[in-house]
Design a protein around this motif. Structure first.
Motif, PDB file in Angstrom:
ATOM      1  N   CYS A  57       0.847  -1.201   0.000  1.00  0.00           N
ATOM      2  CA  CYS A  57       0.000   0.000   0.000  1.00  0.00           C
ATOM      3  C   CYS A  57       0.881   1.249   0.000  1.00  0.00           C
ATOM      4  O   CYS A  57       1.969   1.257   0.580  1.00  0.00           O
ATOM      5  CB  CYS A  57      -0.897   0.028   1.236  1.00  0.00           C
ATOM      6  SG  CYS A  57      -2.298  -1.112   1.173  1.00  0.00           S
ATOM      7  N   THR A  59       0.863   5.279   1.043  1.00  0.00           N
ATOM      8  CA  THR A  59       0.209   6.360   1.771  1.00  0.00           C
ATOM      9  C   THR A  59       0.947   7.657   1.472  1.00  0.00           C
ATOM     10  O   THR A  59       2.179   7.682   1.416  1.00  0.00           O
ATOM     11  CB  THR A  59       0.169   6.080   3.291  1.00  0.00           C
ATOM     12  OG1 THR A  59      -0.250   7.264   3.978  1.00  0.00           O
ATOM     13  CG2 THR A  59       1.512   5.667   3.836  1.00  0.00           C
ATOM     14  N   ASP A 114      -5.022   4.538  -3.185  1.00  0.00           N
ATOM     15  CA  ASP A 114      -6.450   4.838  -3.070  1.00  0.00           C
ATOM     16  C   ASP A 114      -6.995   5.643  -4.235  1.00  0.00           C
ATOM     17  O   ASP A 114      -8.068   5.346  -4.764  1.00  0.00           O
ATOM     18  CB  ASP A 114      -6.748   5.524  -1.737  1.00  0.00           C
ATOM     19  CG  ASP A 114      -6.000   6.836  -1.540  1.00  0.00           C
ATOM     20  OD1 ASP A 114      -5.152   7.186  -2.392  1.00  0.00           O
ATOM     21  OD2 ASP A 114      -6.268   7.523  -0.525  1.00  0.00           O
ATOM     22  N   TYR A 137      -5.115  -2.327   4.424  1.00  0.00           N
ATOM     23  CA  TYR A 137      -3.774  -1.946   4.881  1.00  0.00           C
ATOM     24  C   TYR A 137      -3.118  -3.040   5.715  1.00  0.00           C
ATOM     25  O   TYR A 137      -1.916  -3.281   5.599  1.00  0.00           O
ATOM     26  CB  TYR A 137      -3.833  -0.633   5.659  1.00  0.00           C
ATOM     27  CG  TYR A 137      -3.673   0.565   4.756  1.00  0.00           C
ATOM     28  CD1 TYR A 137      -2.422   1.093   4.471  1.00  0.00           C
ATOM     29  CD2 TYR A 137      -4.782   1.152   4.149  1.00  0.00           C
ATOM     30  CE1 TYR A 137      -2.278   2.173   3.622  1.00  0.00           C
ATOM     31  CE2 TYR A 137      -4.648   2.228   3.302  1.00  0.00           C
ATOM     32  CZ  TYR A 137      -3.395   2.742   3.035  1.00  0.00           C
ATOM     33  OH  TYR A 137      -3.239   3.802   2.185  1.00  0.00           O
ATOM     34  N   VAL A 143       3.737  -1.200   3.822  1.00  0.00           N
ATOM     35  CA  VAL A 143       3.156   0.111   3.551  1.00  0.00           C
ATOM     36  C   VAL A 143       4.302   1.074   3.276  1.00  0.00           C
ATOM     37  O   VAL A 143       5.262   1.161   4.055  1.00  0.00           O
ATOM     38  CB  VAL A 143       2.299   0.613   4.729  1.00  0.00           C
ATOM     39  CG1 VAL A 143       1.872   2.064   4.504  1.00  0.00           C
ATOM     40  CG2 VAL A 143       1.064  -0.270   4.901  1.00  0.00           C
ATOM     41  N   TRP A 241      -6.204  10.184   8.031  1.00  0.00           N
ATOM     42  CA  TRP A 241      -6.241   8.821   7.493  1.00  0.00           C
ATOM     43  C   TRP A 241      -4.895   8.129   7.625  1.00  0.00           C
ATOM     44  O   TRP A 241      -4.811   6.891   7.645  1.00  0.00           O
ATOM     45  CB  TRP A 241      -6.683   8.825   6.028  1.00  0.00           C
ATOM     46  CG  TRP A 241      -8.171   8.899   5.883  1.00  0.00           C
ATOM     47  CD1 TRP A 241      -8.896   9.958   5.413  1.00  0.00           C
ATOM     48  CD2 TRP A 241      -9.131   7.895   6.229  1.00  0.00           C
ATOM     49  NE1 TRP A 241     -10.247   9.677   5.448  1.00  0.00           N
ATOM     50  CE2 TRP A 241     -10.416   8.409   5.935  1.00  0.00           C
ATOM     51  CE3 TRP A 241      -9.032   6.614   6.761  1.00  0.00           C
ATOM     52  CZ2 TRP A 241     -11.582   7.687   6.168  1.00  0.00           C
ATOM     53  CZ3 TRP A 241     -10.205   5.889   6.980  1.00  0.00           C
ATOM     54  CH2 TRP A 241     -11.459   6.419   6.687  1.00  0.00           C
ATOM     55  N   GLU A 245      -3.475   4.088   8.381  1.00  0.00           N
ATOM     56  CA  GLU A 245      -2.542   3.489   7.431  1.00  0.00           C
ATOM     57  C   GLU A 245      -1.238   3.076   8.099  1.00  0.00           C
ATOM     58  O   GLU A 245      -0.653   2.046   7.765  1.00  0.00           O
ATOM     59  CB  GLU A 245      -2.298   4.486   6.291  1.00  0.00           C
ATOM     60  CG  GLU A 245      -3.554   4.777   5.488  1.00  0.00           C
ATOM     61  CD  GLU A 245      -3.510   6.088   4.713  1.00  0.00           C
ATOM     62  OE1 GLU A 245      -4.519   6.427   4.074  1.00  0.00           O
ATOM     63  OE2 GLU A 245      -2.475   6.770   4.754  1.00  0.00           O
TER      64      GLU A 245
END
Length: 700
Positions: A57, A59, A114, A137, A143, A241, A245
């Motif tokens: 992911c 971020t 996203d 996540y 991440v 957010w 994450e």
């Protein structure tokens, strides 16, 4: 989250399902020889989450809406690249990820982003994916956090690329190298028996060579400390957010330009800054506004939360032992956990006000499981005001205490109109640590009285039980903006002996820092020496200014500072604490001489700053509150919106007093905010109130 009208059109006419949960994943295509280096293309595919291949992911901060095109293909149209638009900051991020893969620094594979993997034009899909963000996540192999290019102070693509002066002033690589070195040194010292949250670190002034020698760390130049502070103030750290994450990530790597850094290295550096209290002078030197929080404070919260959600981090001591255990106890308590999450997320920023509720609810859902009924998650289109009121009512009813009311901000900061006075405006992201915070547990003004609380959503009222102990008769200066002279002139207006038999000077220095310093409360009398040092240093700074040179000519006329001599002569206790104007003059000239001698860029001698910084650090927590005097002569701290005639109340179930404002017709009260009232914070008033009548008070 929103992009442009043509995004996702033609890419996926099929909406992602929630049962089974589906996600889209993308692969970055390496640029061909015929393509410009800035061009970016990716392939988008859909998978059931449980059957998805390993993925990472990403971020990042969306940044301002400066849209840039990328090419996207999908299995339904493999030979047709659709035009998709992303923010400039995300484009930079994806370009750097592609380059890192090309150089072998990152493996090839699937990514979840996203803005691309969720159809931003489909509100139903967006809400379903937001509900399941925790699963997405926590299911990622890694991440990757994009903090922006190294020359971008904010980290959201808002700084100019050609700013060579800025690049030379605080390049991120200087900060990153130092962060790694500090982390290694702190781990080694701790492994050898060093007590990170003990007096060994906190007793040494900022930038003291003895600390470097103790940790076997090479000295960190001031410009590098400045670079670290700027690195820790990038926008990514402030986004709501990001909490989820980071908290749920199995592993977390941060990218800043071409540099990579492990999250734990940054966390160790922030632990060092706060355990040593060096963040306080660093905050002053870099002119960090308190509204954004303390330097490294957001990182500490992320780290503490990871110890709760991520088993691999469970043994990490992010705070001191008492606070670590307190956070764990609250998290494990089903009545308190959601309040803990809501109040922690409140200080972070969102572009969508509802997210201040959705983020903590998503984390709660992750803990309780998908079967947990968290219907407010379905309220993404609900009225923000209604959502905030319902959440507050739910938390006040569920929690064992009234700590949430301490998070009601000053009226001048509130953005949403017509909110009940007892409902926090969660859209406000200003950092102002409450006295009655559920983690700190510093005070217990009314022990052994359980909460009495009734919320009526229909009438928007909150009914509590309490006792009005006093009325505000006079307002004093703001703690953050007033000078040492302002405080002493205020002190001269007080009764020489306070009602608890303390001298008025002692009552003042305790009140200015809410009788809190480090984890010791109430404070020992010896802290008065720190107050005396703070007075000396503050006066010297006000006269010399903040220059690194010898400043203006010697100050000869001290008549404007006569309040020092006047207060000093009023009692033996005052004589022992308040410096004379002769002592002020001598200290000012000593500071001038030390500044001339200084060659390391720090404008004052470090050994002279130590006691000043120790006292100054508690100003961070007092924030912009103002002093007040009550009709009976008590003094305290209250929100700036406090007015003469407001009442100080002790409320059943609350750890701290509150300022309430009675309506003109006497039908109800308004909550102005929490307060510190000296002599009432540790149950001292209970004996005096044995025959007091507790009454119901209705707040609107």
């Amino acid at each position: 989250m929103s992009a442009t009208e043509d995004t996702m059109i033609g890419l996926s006419s099929q909406r992602l399902t929630s049962q089974p949960l589906q996600i889209r994943l993308l692969r970055l295509a390496q640029a061909s020889s015929a393509q410009l280096e800035d061009d970016l293309h990716c392939d988008l595919q859909t998978f059931d989450l449980e059957k998805a291949p390993p993925y990472r992911c990403v971020t990042y901060c969306w940044g301002k809406s400066e849209w840039c095109p990328i090419g996207v293909t999908s299995p339904s149209s493999p030979d047709k690249s659709m035009n998709y638009r992303v923010t400039k900051n995300l484009l930079r991020c994806l370009q750097q990820l592609r380059e890192s893969v090309k150089q072998g620094l990152l493996p090839e594979g699937f990514l979840w982003v996203d803005a691309i993997c969720i159809n931003q034009n489909d509100d139903i899909e967006k809400l379903d994916q937001i509900e399941n963000m925790g699963a997405i996540y926590s299911g990622a192999r890694l991440v990757i956090a994009w903090l922006g290019w190294d020359f971008d102070r904010r980290g959201d693509a808002t700084d100019q690329e050609a700013d060579a002066e800025l690049m030379d002033e605080d390049p991120a690589d200087r900060a990153i190298v130092a962060i790694r070195e500090i982390a290694v040194a702190l781990r080694s010292w701790s492994a050898a028996g060093g007590e990170v949250w003990g007096a060994q670190l906190s007793s040494l002034p900022f930038d003291d060579k003895r600390c470097y020698e103790m940790l076997r760390l090479r000295p960190v130049p001031r410009r590098t400390w400045n670079a670290i502070a700027i690195f820790l103030k990038r926008e990514w750290w402030s986004r709501a957010w990001v909490c989820q994450e980071v908290i749920l990530a199995r592993g977390l790597t941060l990218l800043c330009g071409s540099h990579s850094l492990e999250f734990d290295d940054i966390l160790q550096t922030c632990i060092f800054l706060h355990a040593s209290d060096w963040y306080v002078p660093l905050q002053i030197y870099t002119s960090t506004q308190l509204g954004r929080g303390t330097i490294g404070g957001q990182c500490l919260y992320f780290g503490a939360a990871r110890t709760l959600f991520t088993p691999a981090s469970a043994n990490l001591a992010v705070y001191g032992p008492a606070d670590n255990q307190r956070v764990r106890d609250l998290f494990d308590d089903d009545r308190e956990r959601l309040t803990l999450l809501v109040t922690r997320v409140k200080i972070y920023k969102t572009s969508e006000p509802r997210d201040k509720v959705l983020v903590p609810l998503a984390l709660e859902r992750h803990v309780k499981g998908a079967a947990q009924d968290l219907s407010p998650l379905k309220a993404h289109d609900a009225n923000v005001r209604s959502l905030y009121v319902q959440m507050t009512a739910h938390l006040l009813t569920m929690s064992s205490g009234l700590a949430l009311l301490s998070h009601v901000e000053d009226g001048s900061l509130r953005k949403l109109e017509d909110l009940p006075s007892w409902c926090p405006d969660y859209s406000v992201s200003v950092f102002s640590p409450p006295f009655g915070d559920m983690v700190s547990n510093w005070y217990d003004a009314l022990p052994l009285r359980e909460k009495s609380c009734c919320v009526d959503i229909a009438t928007q009222t909150l009914t509590l039980e309490g006792h009005a102990v006093d009325k505000i008769s006079r307002l004093g200066p703001s703690v953050l903006s007033a000078s040492a002279k302002d405080f002493l002139e205020f002190c001269l207006t007080l009764n020489i002996t306070y009602h608890n038999k303390q001298d008025r000077v002692e009552a003042l220095w305790r009140t200015l820092i809410a009788a809190h310093l480090s984890d010791v409360s109430p404070l020992p009398a010896g802290v008065s020496a720190l107050f005396a040092a703070w007075l000396l240093h503050s006066v010297a700074n006000s006269i010399l200014g903040n220059n690194d040179t010898d400043g203006p000519p010697p100050h000869k006329d001290w008549s404007d500072w006569s309040c020092f001599d006047e207060l000093r002569g009023s009692s033996a206790a005052a004589t022992a604490i308040i410096p004379s104007t002769t002592e002020l003059a001598a200290h000012t000239e000593l500071m001038r001489a030390r500044r001339v001698e200084s060659k390391d860029g720090v404008p004052e001698a470090k050994e002279l700053r130590g006691p000043h910084d120790a006292y100054q650090s508690s100003f961070m927590w007092v924030g912009g509150r103002i002093l007040f005097v009550t009709a009976s002569g008590s003094i305290g701290l209250a929100p700036p919106a406090t007015k003469v005639g407001d009442q100080a109340w002790l409320v059943s179930g609350a750890k701290v007093p509150f300022i309430l404002r009675p309506a003109e017709d006497g039908s109800h009260h308004k909550l102005v905010g929490e307060a510190y009232v000296h002599g009432y914070m540790h149950g001292e008033a209970v004996e005096r109130m044995q025959n007091a009548q507790f009454q119901k008070v209705m707040l609107r």
